[in-house]
Design an enzyme around this catalytic site. Structure first.
Site, PDB file in Angstrom:
ATOM      1  N   SER A   1      11.188  37.104  11.645  1.00 29.67           N
ATOM      2  CA  SER A   1      12.061  36.353  12.916  1.00 29.67           C
ATOM      3  C   SER A   1      10.820  36.608  13.801  1.00 29.67           C
ATOM      4  CB  SER A   1      13.370  36.093  12.484  1.00 29.67           C
ATOM      5  OG  SER A   1      14.444  35.321  11.955  1.00 29.67           O
TER       6      SER A   1
ATOM      7  N   SER B   1      13.889  33.217  13.898  1.00 35.26           N
ATOM      8  CA  SER B   1      15.260  33.250  15.007  1.00 35.26           C
ATOM      9  C   SER B   1      15.074  34.097  16.205  1.00 35.26           C
ATOM     10  CB  SER B   1      15.905  33.699  14.471  1.00 35.26           C
ATOM     11  OG  SER B   1      16.254  34.827  14.162  1.00 35.26           O
TER      12      SER B   1
ATOM     13  N   LYS C   1      17.261  40.621  22.384  1.00 32.48           N
ATOM     14  CA  LYS C   1      18.031  39.335  21.437  1.00 32.48           C
ATOM     15  C   LYS C   1      19.195  39.813  21.667  1.00 32.48           C
ATOM     16  CE  LYS C   1      17.322  37.448  17.092  1.00 32.48           C
ATOM     17  NZ  LYS C   1      16.189  37.131  16.270  1.00 32.48           N
TER      18      LYS C   1
END
Length: 488
Positions: free
Chosen positions: A176, A152, A77
Site C-alpha cells: 500500500s 491503499s 495518512k
C-alpha cells in the site's frame, strides 16, 4: 509553494537563511493544497489552524541548522492517529472519531519540529489497491486524472506527486506504499517489520502492517524514515535496534553489490512496457558496477492467496472492536442490543471491508482453521525461507513494483479478485517482513513505472544506497505530472 520543484534541503536552506518562515511555508502549502486538491482529492482534511500554531512556535527560535525537518509540512495518512484531529480510516464507522493522542510516528515527527498539515485519503481501513473504497471521496492520479493513484495510501502518494507536500506518511500491509508510489512516479518505502512503531496506527493486519514514507526523492525519504524509526515500548513488535543515519548511506557507490532478479517477478502478467523499463533499470545497475543474476523465489506464486487469508483473518479480529458500543458509528435505527451490533456494522462498514471480515471469519472458524489459516501460515514460512536462501548470496532483490501502470478509475473496483492480483509483486516482502522501496524507473504509455528494491531485514541502508545510485544515474524522479484529463 509548489513542492514539485523543492526538496527538504532547498526548503531548509531558505528557512535557515530567513528567506522563508515556517508560518509562510504553512500558508503557502495550504493555498497550494486548496488549489491542486480540487482536481486530485488527496486530502480528507487540512488542519490549517493547528499547522499555523505549530509554525508560530517554531518561528520563535532560529531554525536548527542540523534539523532538515524543522518547519516542514507533512501529510499524514488518515489511519494514523492525530491528537485532536479527526481520524477516520476513510470509513463511515469512524467519521467523527477524534483521537486524544498522537500515533508514535506523528509524535516523532513533531519532536523533529515537522508540521502535520492534514490527513490524506485512503481505501477504507487500508483495504484496497486504488483508493476507491474510501467512504468519502475518490483520489485521482495527478499524471492522468482519469486513473487511480493506487492504494491503499493513494492520498499520500498523490499529495506528494502533485506537489502539495514535500513528504507524507502511509502504511503498507501488502504493497500500500510501494504500489501507489509506482503509479505516481515517486519514492515510497515499507521498512522492515518492527523498524517503525505501529502504536496509533489503526490496525488492519497486525503481523503485516508497517508505517512508511513517500517523497519525491530518495534523500528526503531517508531523512523522514530515520525520524520515525526506533524502538517504542508501547509497541511489542517494535525492534530494539539502533537506527542508522540513512542519509549518510547515500554515496552513489554500488560497485560490487550483488543484485538478484526473481524470474517470477518478470513472468507472464507483467505488461511489456513495464517489463522493458525494469530491464533497462537492470542494465543501469550493471553499468554502475553491480552484479546482477536471475534467481527463483518459487513460493511467491502463492503469496496473494496466503496474504488474503492471513490479512483477512487478522482484520476480522482487529475490526471486531467496532461494535457500535464503545466508539465509532452507532445505527440510529437500532432498538435492541443485537441490532446495535448488526446494524452499526452493516451500515458503518463498506463492501470491501465486509468482504474481508467475512473471509477472515470463515478462515478462522471451527473446521476450516487447519485447512486455511494454518496452511497459510505454513506457506508464509516457505516464502520467508525463499528470501533467506537468496539473501545468503545477494544483497538485494529487484523487479517491477506492480505488473501494470495505473488503471482507469472504476475499471477494477467491482472485480475484487483482479484488484487483489495487483499486489502480487509487493505482498512477498510483507509476508517476510523485509524492507522494500519503489523508485521511479521510467514510463509506459505515458504513465510512471516503479522499480521495487527489496533488502535484508533491517538493512534499509543498502536499499537506499541502491535506490539513490539508480536515481542519480537517471532523471525519472525529476519528471513532473501532466494533470492530463484536467487543468494543470
Amino acid at each position: 509553494m509548489n513542492y514539485l520543484y523543492e526538496d527538504l534541503e532547498s526548503l531548509h536552506a531558505k528557512l535557515v537563511a530567513g528567506e522563508l518562515t515556517a508560518s509562510q511555508l504553512v500558508t503557502e502549502t495550504v493555498a497550494q493544497i486548496e488549489t491542486t486538491d480540487q482536481q486530485v482529492d488527496a486530502f480528507l482534511r487540512v488542519d490549517a489552524e493547528g499547522a499555523q500554531a505549530a509554525a508560530a512556535k517554531i518561528d520563535e527560535q532560529p531554525i536548527d541548522v542540523a534539523n532538515l525537518l524543522a518547519g516542514m509540512p507533512i501529510g499524514i495518512k488518515d489511519n494514523l492517529l492525530t491528537d485532536g484531529v479527526i481520524t477516520t480510516a476513510a470509513s463511515k464507522m469512524l467519521a467523527n472519531f477524534k483521537p486524544v493522542f498522537d500515533a508514535t510516528v506523528v509524535e516523532k515527527l513533531k519532536a523533529k519540529e515537522a508540521i502535520m498539515i492534514g490527513k490524506t485519503n485512503l481505501d477504507e481501513f487500508a483495504m484496497g489497491s486504488s483508493t476507491e473504497t474510501s467512504a468519502f471521496k475518490k483520489t485521482k492520479n495527478p499524471w492522468d486524472l482519469t486513473k487511480v493513484p493506487g492504494g491503499s495510501s493513494g492520498g499520500s502518494a498523490a499529495a506528494v506527486a502533485s506537489g502539495e507536500v514535500v513528504a507524507a506518511l502511509g502504511t503498507d500491509t501488502g504493497g500500500s506504499i510501494r504500489q501507489p508510489a509506482a503509479f505516481n512516479g515517486i519514492v515510497g518505502i515499507k521498512p522492515t517489520y518492527g523498524r517503525v512503531s505501529r502504536w496509533g496506527a489503526i490496525a488492519f493486519a497486525s503481523s503485516l502492517d508497517q508505517v512508511g514514507v513517500f517523497s519525491r526523492n530518495v534523500a528526503d525519504n531517508a531523512t523522514v524514515l530515520e525520524a520515525i524509526s526506533g524502538h517504542d515500548e508501547k509497541d511489542s513488535t517494535s525492534a530494539n535496534l539502533p537506527v542508522p543515519n540513512y542519509r549518510a548511506a547515500l554515496n552513489g557507490d554500488i560497485k560490487g553489490m550483488k543484485i538478484a532478479v526473481a524470474k517470477e517477478y518478470m513472468a507472464e502478467g507483467v505488461e511489456p512496457g513495464v517489463k522493458a523499463q525494469i530491464e533497462a533499470a537492470i542494465e543501469t545497475f550493471k553499468s554502475l558496477g553491480a552484479t546482477v543474476d536471475e534467481v527463483s523465489l518459487p513460493h511467491s506464486q502463492y503469496a496473494v492467496q496466503t496474504y488474503y487469508i492471513i490479512a483477512s483473518s487478522e482484520a476480522s479480529s482487529n475490526l471486531s472492536r467496532y461494535d457500535g458500543i464503545r466508539y465509532g458509528y452507532r445505527s440510529p435505527e437500532a432498538k435492541t442490543l443485537e441490532e446495535v451490533y448488526v446494524k452499526s456494522r452493516s451500515e458503518g462498514f463498506g463492501d470491501e471491508v465486509k468482504r474481508r471480515i467475512m473471509l477472515g471469519t470463515f478462515a478462522l472458524s471451527s473446521g476450516f482453521y487447519d485447512a486455511y489459516f494454518k496452511k497459510a501460515g505454513q506457506m508464509r514460512t516457505l516464502i520467508i525461507r525463499d528470501f533467506e536462501q537468496v539473501f545468503a548470496d545477494y544483497d538485494l532483490v529487484v523487479g517491477p513494483t506492480a505488473p501494470t501502470t495505473a488503471f482507469e478509475l472504476g475499471d477494477k473496483v467491482t472485480d475484487p479478485v483482479t484488484m487483489y492480483m495487483n499486489d502480487i509483486l509487493t505482498i512477498p516482502a510483507n509476508m517476510a517482513g523485509l524492507p522494500a522501496m519503489s523508485v521511479p524507473a521510467g514510463f509506459a504509455d505515458g504513465m510512471p513505472v516503479g522499480l521495487q528494491i527489496i533488502g535484508k531485514a533491517f538493512d534499509e541502508e543498502t536499499v537506499y544506497r541502491a535506490g539513490y545510485a539508480f536515481e542519480q544515474a537517471t532523471d525519472f524522479h525529476q519528471q513532473v505530472p501532466s494533470f492530463k484529463g484536467g487543468q494543470a
